[in-house]
Design a protein around this motif. Sequence first.
Motif, PDB file in Angstrom:
ATOM      1  N   SER A  70       0.831  -1.208   0.000  1.00 49.82           N
ATOM      2  CA  SER A  70       0.000   0.000   0.000  1.00 49.82           C
ATOM      3  C   SER A  70       0.864   1.257   0.000  1.00 49.82           C
ATOM      4  O   SER A  70       0.659   2.187   0.781  1.00 49.82           O
ATOM      5  CB  SER A  70      -0.942   0.022   1.218  1.00 49.82           C
ATOM      6  OG  SER A  70      -1.849  -1.043   1.184  1.00 49.82           O
ATOM      7  N   ASN A 203     -10.282  -6.189   6.729  1.00 48.41           N
ATOM      8  CA  ASN A 203      -9.252  -5.159   6.885  1.00 48.41           C
ATOM      9  C   ASN A 203      -8.923  -4.993   8.370  1.00 48.41           C
ATOM     10  O   ASN A 203      -9.764  -4.554   9.153  1.00 48.41           O
ATOM     11  CB  ASN A 203      -9.731  -3.832   6.293  1.00 48.41           C
ATOM     12  CG  ASN A 203      -8.597  -2.826   6.182  1.00 48.41           C
ATOM     13  OD1 ASN A 203      -7.537  -2.989   6.776  1.00 48.41           O
ATOM     14  ND2 ASN A 203      -8.824  -1.773   5.406  1.00 48.41           N
ATOM     15  N   ASP A 205      -6.304  -3.119   9.356  1.00 47.00           N
ATOM     16  CA  ASP A 205      -5.591  -1.851   9.505  1.00 47.00           C
ATOM     17  C   ASP A 205      -6.552  -0.812  10.065  1.00 47.00           C
ATOM     18  O   ASP A 205      -7.544  -0.453   9.427  1.00 47.00           O
ATOM     19  CB  ASP A 205      -5.053  -1.400   8.142  1.00 47.00           C
ATOM     20  CG  ASP A 205      -4.153  -0.180   8.242  1.00 47.00           C
ATOM     21  OD1 ASP A 205      -4.253   0.575   9.232  1.00 47.00           O
ATOM     22  OD2 ASP A 205      -3.347   0.034   7.312  1.00 47.00           O
ATOM     23  N   LEU A 206      -6.268  -0.323  11.262  1.00 47.65           N
ATOM     24  CA  LEU A 206      -7.140   0.645  11.924  1.00 47.65           C
ATOM     25  C   LEU A 206      -6.783   2.087  11.600  1.00 47.65           C
ATOM     26  O   LEU A 206      -7.411   3.016  12.118  1.00 47.65           O
ATOM     27  CB  LEU A 206      -7.079   0.431  13.442  1.00 47.65           C
ATOM     28  CG  LEU A 206      -7.513  -0.959  13.926  1.00 47.65           C
ATOM     29  CD1 LEU A 206      -7.326  -1.081  15.436  1.00 47.65           C
ATOM     30  CD2 LEU A 206      -8.959  -1.241  13.542  1.00 47.65           C
ATOM     31  N   GLY A 207      -5.791   2.286  10.752  1.00 39.98           N
ATOM     32  CA  GLY A 207      -5.410   3.631  10.345  1.00 39.98           C
ATOM     33  C   GLY A 207      -4.419   4.320  11.266  1.00 39.98           C
ATOM     34  O   GLY A 207      -4.068   5.485  11.038  1.00 39.98           O
ATOM     35  N   TYR A 209      -1.215   3.721  11.719  1.00 41.06           N
ATOM     36  CA  TYR A 209       0.078   3.980  11.092  1.00 41.06           C
ATOM     37  C   TYR A 209       0.011   5.235  10.221  1.00 41.06           C
ATOM     38  O   TYR A 209       0.922   6.079  10.250  1.00 41.06           O
ATOM     39  CB  TYR A 209       0.520   2.765  10.280  1.00 41.06           C
ATOM     40  CG  TYR A 209       1.872   2.926   9.627  1.00 41.06           C
ATOM     41  CD1 TYR A 209       2.975   3.362  10.362  1.00 41.06           C
ATOM     42  CD2 TYR A 209       2.055   2.638   8.283  1.00 41.06           C
ATOM     43  CE1 TYR A 209       4.211   3.510   9.771  1.00 41.06           C
ATOM     44  CE2 TYR A 209       3.292   2.772   7.685  1.00 41.06           C
ATOM     45  CZ  TYR A 209       4.363   3.218   8.435  1.00 41.06           C
ATOM     46  OH  TYR A 209       5.590   3.366   7.829  1.00 41.06           O
ATOM     47  N   SER A 210      -1.061   5.384   9.472  1.00 42.45           N
ATOM     48  CA  SER A 210      -1.230   6.607   8.678  1.00 42.45           C
ATOM     49  C   SER A 210      -1.301   7.832   9.582  1.00 42.45           C
ATOM     50  O   SER A 210      -0.766   8.895   9.253  1.00 42.45           O
ATOM     51  CB  SER A 210      -2.496   6.514   7.822  1.00 42.45           C
ATOM     52  OG  SER A 210      -2.346   5.544   6.804  1.00 42.45           O
ATOM     53  N   ARG A 211      -1.935   7.695  10.715  1.00 42.02           N
ATOM     54  CA  ARG A 211      -2.004   8.809  11.661  1.00 42.02           C
ATOM     55  C   ARG A 211      -0.602   9.225  12.111  1.00 42.02           C
ATOM     56  O   ARG A 211      -0.329  10.413  12.275  1.00 42.02           O
ATOM     57  CB  ARG A 211      -2.851   8.412  12.872  1.00 42.02           C
ATOM     58  CG  ARG A 211      -2.916   9.491  13.951  1.00 42.02           C
ATOM     59  CD  ARG A 211      -3.877   9.108  15.065  1.00 42.02           C
ATOM     60  NE  ARG A 211      -3.809  10.057  16.179  1.00 42.02           N
ATOM     61  CZ  ARG A 211      -4.586  10.011  17.252  1.00 42.02           C
ATOM     62  NH1 ARG A 211      -5.505   9.052  17.363  1.00 42.02           N
ATOM     63  NH2 ARG A 211      -4.465  10.914  18.211  1.00 42.02           N
ATOM     64  N   THR A 225      -2.976  10.002  -1.304  1.00 39.48           N
ATOM     65  CA  THR A 225      -3.736   9.040  -0.500  1.00 39.48           C
ATOM     66  C   THR A 225      -4.515   8.042  -1.354  1.00 39.48           C
ATOM     67  O   THR A 225      -5.054   7.072  -0.813  1.00 39.48           O
ATOM     68  CB  THR A 225      -4.697   9.766   0.447  1.00 39.48           C
ATOM     69  OG1 THR A 225      -5.521  10.672  -0.300  1.00 39.48           O
ATOM     70  CG2 THR A 225      -3.910  10.566   1.492  1.00 39.48           C
ATOM     71  N   ALA A 230      -5.414   5.554   3.799  1.00 36.94           N
ATOM     72  CA  ALA A 230      -5.272   5.624   5.257  1.00 36.94           C
ATOM     73  C   ALA A 230      -5.312   4.253   5.913  1.00 36.94           C
ATOM     74  O   ALA A 230      -4.613   4.009   6.903  1.00 36.94           O
ATOM     75  CB  ALA A 230      -6.356   6.529   5.836  1.00 36.94           C
ATOM     76  N   ARG A 231      -6.121   3.338   5.387  1.00 35.43           N
ATOM     77  CA  ARG A 231      -6.209   2.000   5.977  1.00 35.43           C
ATOM     78  C   ARG A 231      -5.674   0.919   5.039  1.00 35.43           C
ATOM     79  O   ARG A 231      -5.971  -0.257   5.191  1.00 35.43           O
ATOM     80  CB  ARG A 231      -7.655   1.692   6.369  1.00 35.43           C
ATOM     81  CG  ARG A 231      -8.218   2.606   7.460  1.00 35.43           C
ATOM     82  CD  ARG A 231      -9.601   2.159   7.890  1.00 35.43           C
ATOM     83  NE  ARG A 231      -9.583   0.804   8.424  1.00 35.43           N
ATOM     84  CZ  ARG A 231     -10.673   0.042   8.551  1.00 35.43           C
ATOM     85  NH1 ARG A 231     -11.857   0.502   8.152  1.00 35.43           N
ATOM     86  NH2 ARG A 231     -10.577  -1.173   9.056  1.00 35.43           N
ATOM     87  N   TRP A 274      -5.486   3.557  20.064  1.00 29.82           N
ATOM     88  CA  TRP A 274      -4.407   4.503  19.816  1.00 29.82           C
ATOM     89  C   TRP A 274      -3.644   4.819  21.090  1.00 29.82           C
ATOM     90  O   TRP A 274      -4.218   4.925  22.169  1.00 29.82           O
ATOM     91  CB  TRP A 274      -4.953   5.799  19.221  1.00 29.82           C
ATOM     92  CG  TRP A 274      -3.918   6.879  19.145  1.00 29.82           C
ATOM     93  CD1 TRP A 274      -3.743   7.933  19.991  1.00 29.82           C
ATOM     94  CD2 TRP A 274      -2.872   6.969  18.168  1.00 29.82           C
ATOM     95  NE1 TRP A 274      -2.668   8.689  19.605  1.00 29.82           N
ATOM     96  CE2 TRP A 274      -2.112   8.127  18.491  1.00 29.82           C
ATOM     97  CE3 TRP A 274      -2.512   6.192  17.067  1.00 29.82           C
ATOM     98  CZ2 TRP A 274      -1.009   8.517  17.741  1.00 29.82           C
ATOM     99  CZ3 TRP A 274      -1.413   6.594  16.312  1.00 29.82           C
ATOM    100  CH2 TRP A 274      -0.679   7.734  16.654  1.00 29.82           C
TER     101      TRP A 274
END
Length: 337
Positions: A70, A203, A205-207, A209-211, A225, A230-231, A274
């Motif tokens: 990604s 999925n 991925d909770l986002g 890492y993008s945060r 993006t 993001a995810r 988080w």
Amino acid sequence: MATVPEELRGRWVPDILGSPFESLTLPLTADWQGDVVATLVRRRPTRFAGLRTAFGDAAGWDVLYVHGWSDYFFQTELAEFWEGRGARFFALDLRKYGRSLRADQTPGYAASLDVYDEDLEAALTVMGHGADSENRSRRLLLMGHSTGALTLSLWADRHPGRADALVLNSPWLEFQAGAIARRAIAPLANIGARIDPGGQLPNVDLGFYSRAVSKAMDGEWEYNTDWRPARGFPAHPAWLAAVLAGHARVDEGLSITAPVLSLVSARSTLSATWSPAMLSSDIVLVVDDIAEHSLKLAPTVTVARIDGALHDVLLSRPAVRATAYAEIARWASAYLD
């Protein structure tokens, strides 16, 4: 130097990153979704790069960088680092990623990591490092992040002598739940790959890492993006089976003939909620497992644990990146001379 085949003689055009970056589209064999391409990006040496190119500790070297899952190449700082040490820098957006992603294609889809051999061979041929290149005047360093680092490690093992050095940035060398879980999941993934290879997996991925990375949130980086959502991209059974097969090959032990530097964070933070600690740790992989499995790649492996690093070590905070680049420079001064 080998002649570049006619089908790869495209035209370098200004890249989306702006000057001095240029990109070249590399046609590949079409698949069930139609035309397939990879995209090679290069940084043209600036007018002031002459002395570094001649006398830097990476003078006479070509660097090829490959992104992770990604993802795509946007790290201009990395290119500037290698040019500053005298190397010529190239990066490759693999098929169905970034600049190479076409409409109606499944982003990141691959049923085997070996499929990227064609992408790599096309890029290396343009760079003068193709399989039929004789009497190469320059040496080759492969650099990859996460899944890209896994792909390059497997390629280097299958193609002894082609690469002269490898730098791996948080290489995804083992499944996050460990070898026992991988061995249990792999048969199910293989069944899914046969029955519904393109089916969509849940999925996870909770986002977070993008945060930690995106300038729009708590990070400092701007990027497309659509190419780095993001995810993450949806994952598929065939892709998961391919990655797990790659992990199994690493677990058995590779025999890469070149020296390897493996950069990993000092710690992992894997959580469903988080935490501020996610801004200074790897929240994707279990770094202790990655450090251990790095030693299975080659006879000569250096593992550098970088305190405060993110999953992509070179997207960490400035002070952490400075430490990581210093580690690469120290390693380069020893192994690239």
